[in-house]
Write a protein that holds these residues in place. Structure first.
Motif, PDB file in Angstrom:
ATOM      1  N   THR A 168       0.803  -1.221   0.000  1.00 31.73           N
ATOM      2  CA  THR A 168       0.000   0.000   0.000  1.00 31.73           C
ATOM      3  C   THR A 168       0.838   1.275   0.000  1.00 31.73           C
ATOM      4  O   THR A 168       0.291   2.361  -0.078  1.00 31.73           O
ATOM      5  CB  THR A 168      -0.934   0.035   1.225  1.00 31.73           C
ATOM      6  N   ARG A 169       2.169   1.121   0.087  1.00 33.57           N
ATOM      7  CA  ARG A 169       3.043   2.286   0.103  1.00 33.57           C
ATOM      8  C   ARG A 169       4.107   2.145  -0.973  1.00 33.57           C
ATOM      9  O   ARG A 169       4.704   1.087  -1.141  1.00 33.57           O
ATOM     10  CB  ARG A 169       3.716   2.426   1.466  1.00 33.57           C
ATOM     11  N   ALA A 170       4.332   3.230  -1.688  1.00 34.19           N
ATOM     12  CA  ALA A 170       5.341   3.244  -2.741  1.00 34.19           C
ATOM     13  C   ALA A 170       5.708   4.679  -3.059  1.00 34.19           C
ATOM     14  O   ALA A 170       5.011   5.615  -2.650  1.00 34.19           O
ATOM     15  CB  ALA A 170       4.813   2.558  -3.997  1.00 34.19           C
ATOM     16  N   LEU A 171       6.771   4.837  -3.788  1.00 36.94           N
ATOM     17  CA  LEU A 171       7.197   6.144  -4.269  1.00 36.94           C
ATOM     18  C   LEU A 171       7.142   6.129  -5.791  1.00 36.94           C
ATOM     19  O   LEU A 171       7.478   5.135  -6.421  1.00 36.94           O
ATOM     20  CB  LEU A 171       8.638   6.437  -3.829  1.00 36.94           C
ATOM     21  N   PHE A 172       6.710   7.220  -6.374  1.00 40.18           N
ATOM     22  CA  PHE A 172       6.696   7.381  -7.821  1.00 40.18           C
ATOM     23  C   PHE A 172       7.782   8.381  -8.153  1.00 40.18           C
ATOM     24  O   PHE A 172       7.895   9.420  -7.525  1.00 40.18           O
ATOM     25  CB  PHE A 172       5.330   7.888  -8.299  1.00 40.18           C
ATOM     26  N   ASP A 173       8.600   8.061  -9.166  1.00 42.05           N
ATOM     27  CA  ASP A 173       9.751   8.897  -9.476  1.00 42.05           C
ATOM     28  C   ASP A 173      10.115   8.728 -10.948  1.00 42.05           C
ATOM     29  O   ASP A 173       9.512   7.943 -11.664  1.00 42.05           O
ATOM     30  CB  ASP A 173      10.929   8.467  -8.596  1.00 42.05           C
ATOM     31  N   ASP A 174      11.103   9.478 -11.388  1.00 43.55           N
ATOM     32  CA  ASP A 174      11.692   9.326 -12.717  1.00 43.55           C
ATOM     33  C   ASP A 174      13.098   8.782 -12.528  1.00 43.55           C
ATOM     34  O   ASP A 174      13.762   9.097 -11.545  1.00 43.55           O
ATOM     35  CB  ASP A 174      11.790  10.669 -13.445  1.00 43.55           C
ATOM     36  N   ALA A 175      13.541   7.974 -13.480  1.00 38.56           N
ATOM     37  CA  ALA A 175      14.898   7.443 -13.434  1.00 38.56           C
ATOM     38  C   ALA A 175      15.484   7.470 -14.834  1.00 38.56           C
ATOM     39  O   ALA A 175      14.752   7.460 -15.825  1.00 38.56           O
ATOM     40  CB  ALA A 175      14.890   6.012 -12.900  1.00 38.56           C
ATOM     41  N   VAL A 176      16.797   7.494 -14.900  1.00 37.78           N
ATOM     42  CA  VAL A 176      17.492   7.410 -16.182  1.00 37.78           C
ATOM     43  C   VAL A 176      17.831   5.940 -16.397  1.00 37.78           C
ATOM     44  O   VAL A 176      18.457   5.303 -15.549  1.00 37.78           O
ATOM     45  CB  VAL A 176      18.766   8.277 -16.192  1.00 37.78           C
ATOM     46  N   VAL A 177      17.379   5.411 -17.535  1.00 39.41           N
ATOM     47  CA  VAL A 177      17.555   3.998 -17.850  1.00 39.41           C
ATOM     48  C   VAL A 177      18.469   3.878 -19.063  1.00 39.41           C
ATOM     49  O   VAL A 177      18.290   4.588 -20.050  1.00 39.41           O
ATOM     50  CB  VAL A 177      16.189   3.335 -18.146  1.00 39.41           C
ATOM     51  N   GLU A 178      19.444   2.979 -18.961  1.00 41.71           N
ATOM     52  CA  GLU A 178      20.340   2.731 -20.082  1.00 41.71           C
ATOM     53  C   GLU A 178      19.816   1.550 -20.885  1.00 41.71           C
ATOM     54  O   GLU A 178      19.309   0.589 -20.333  1.00 41.71           O
ATOM     55  CB  GLU A 178      21.748   2.441 -19.587  1.00 41.71           C
ATOM     56  N   GLY A 179      19.946   1.645 -22.201  1.00 33.19           N
ATOM     57  CA  GLY A 179      19.503   0.573 -23.078  1.00 33.19           C
ATOM     58  C   GLY A 179      20.457   0.407 -24.242  1.00 33.19           C
ATOM     59  O   GLY A 179      21.422   1.166 -24.393  1.00 33.19           O
ATOM     60  N   ASP A 180      20.188  -0.584 -25.064  1.00 36.40           N
ATOM     61  CA  ASP A 180      21.037  -0.874 -26.211  1.00 36.40           C
ATOM     62  C   ASP A 180      20.155  -0.943 -27.452  1.00 36.40           C
ATOM     63  O   ASP A 180      19.242  -1.759 -27.528  1.00 36.40           O
ATOM     64  CB  ASP A 180      21.749  -2.204 -25.990  1.00 36.40           C
ATOM     65  N   VAL A 181      20.411  -0.075 -28.412  1.00 42.07           N
ATOM     66  CA  VAL A 181      19.673  -0.063 -29.672  1.00 42.07           C
ATOM     67  C   VAL A 181      20.685  -0.175 -30.805  1.00 42.07           C
ATOM     68  O   VAL A 181      21.494   0.735 -31.008  1.00 42.07           O
ATOM     69  CB  VAL A 181      18.822   1.215 -29.817  1.00 42.07           C
ATOM     70  N   GLY A 182      20.637  -1.284 -31.517  1.00 42.35           N
ATOM     71  CA  GLY A 182      21.550  -1.470 -32.639  1.00 42.35           C
ATOM     72  C   GLY A 182      23.013  -1.410 -32.257  1.00 42.35           C
ATOM     73  O   GLY A 182      23.832  -0.921 -33.024  1.00 42.35           O
ATOM     74  N   GLY A 183      23.340  -1.903 -31.059  1.00 42.33           N
ATOM     75  CA  GLY A 183      24.725  -1.897 -30.623  1.00 42.33           C
ATOM     76  C   GLY A 183      25.197  -0.590 -30.020  1.00 42.33           C
ATOM     77  O   GLY A 183      26.359  -0.453 -29.660  1.00 42.33           O
ATOM     78  N   ARG A 184      24.303   0.389 -29.940  1.00 42.96           N
ATOM     79  CA  ARG A 184      24.658   1.688 -29.354  1.00 42.96           C
ATOM     80  C   ARG A 184      23.952   1.849 -28.012  1.00 42.96           C
ATOM     81  O   ARG A 184      22.764   1.571 -27.893  1.00 42.96           O
ATOM     82  CB  ARG A 184      24.219   2.816 -30.278  1.00 42.96           C
ATOM     83  N   ALA A 185      24.695   2.309 -27.022  1.00 47.59           N
ATOM     84  CA  ALA A 185      24.120   2.563 -25.703  1.00 47.59           C
ATOM     85  C   ALA A 185      23.338   3.870 -25.737  1.00 47.59           C
ATOM     86  O   ALA A 185      23.829   4.880 -26.241  1.00 47.59           O
ATOM     87  CB  ALA A 185      25.214   2.640 -24.654  1.00 47.59           C
ATOM     88  N   ILE A 186      22.120   3.827 -25.231  1.00 49.69           N
ATOM     89  CA  ILE A 186      21.301   5.035 -25.152  1.00 49.69           C
ATOM     90  C   ILE A 186      20.757   5.163 -23.736  1.00 49.69           C
ATOM     91  O   ILE A 186      20.675   4.191 -22.997  1.00 49.69           O
ATOM     92  CB  ILE A 186      20.130   5.016 -26.159  1.00 49.69           C
ATOM     93  N   THR A 187      20.400   6.377 -23.366  1.00 48.44           N
ATOM     94  CA  THR A 187      19.750   6.612 -22.084  1.00 48.44           C
ATOM     95  C   THR A 187      18.398   7.256 -22.335  1.00 48.44           C
ATOM     96  O   THR A 187      18.221   7.979 -23.312  1.00 48.44           O
ATOM     97  CB  THR A 187      20.590   7.531 -21.168  1.00 48.44           C
ATOM     98  N   SER A 188      17.455   6.961 -21.451  1.00 49.27           N
ATOM     99  CA  SER A 188      16.137   7.565 -21.572  1.00 49.27           C
ATOM    100  C   SER A 188      15.546   7.757 -20.186  1.00 49.27           C
ATOM    101  O   SER A 188      15.942   7.099 -19.226  1.00 49.27           O
ATOM    102  CB  SER A 188      15.215   6.691 -22.430  1.00 49.27           C
ATOM    103  N   LYS A 189      14.602   8.665 -20.109  1.00 49.19           N
ATOM    104  CA  LYS A 189      13.895   8.931 -18.856  1.00 49.19           C
ATOM    105  C   LYS A 189      12.722   7.967 -18.759  1.00 49.19           C
ATOM    106  O   LYS A 189      12.002   7.753 -19.733  1.00 49.19           O
ATOM    107  CB  LYS A 189      13.405  10.376 -18.836  1.00 49.19           C
TER     108      LYS A 189
END
Length: 83
Positions: free
Chosen positions: A10-31
């Motif tokens: 019943t308790r949690a925090l909502f937030d934004d985070a920076v997530v790293e991913g891989d698209v076509g062999g290139r590292a990208i970050t997104s919110k």
């Protein structure tokens, strides 16, 4: 907060985070919007695709996937708002 998969959470925090991913062999970050719950709160629960509602603000989110945060007191889950 009301979680369809785990009514006992019943308790949690909502937030934004920076997530790293891989698209076509290139590292990208997104919110990414995230739900943070006490580590282990969803243990043994099939949470993927479940919904989290915040009735006081008329908001509902769908849990997409867990995000790795090994040094945190919280488990992080990527969420998407439902419209």
């Amino acid at each position: 907060m009301v979680c369809s998969a785990a009514p006992h959470v019943t308790r949690a925090l909502f937030d934004d985070a920076v997530v790293e991913g891989d698209v076509g062999g290139r590292a990208i970050t997104s919110k990414q919007e995230v739900l943070k719950v006490k580590r282990g709160a969803f243990a043994g629960v099939a949470w993927k695709g479940s919904t989290v509602a915040v009735p006081a603000e008329s908001l509902t989110y769908r849990i997409e996937r867990e995000l790795e945060r090994p040094s945190s007191l919280f488990d992080y889950y990527a969420i998407q708002p439902l419209r």
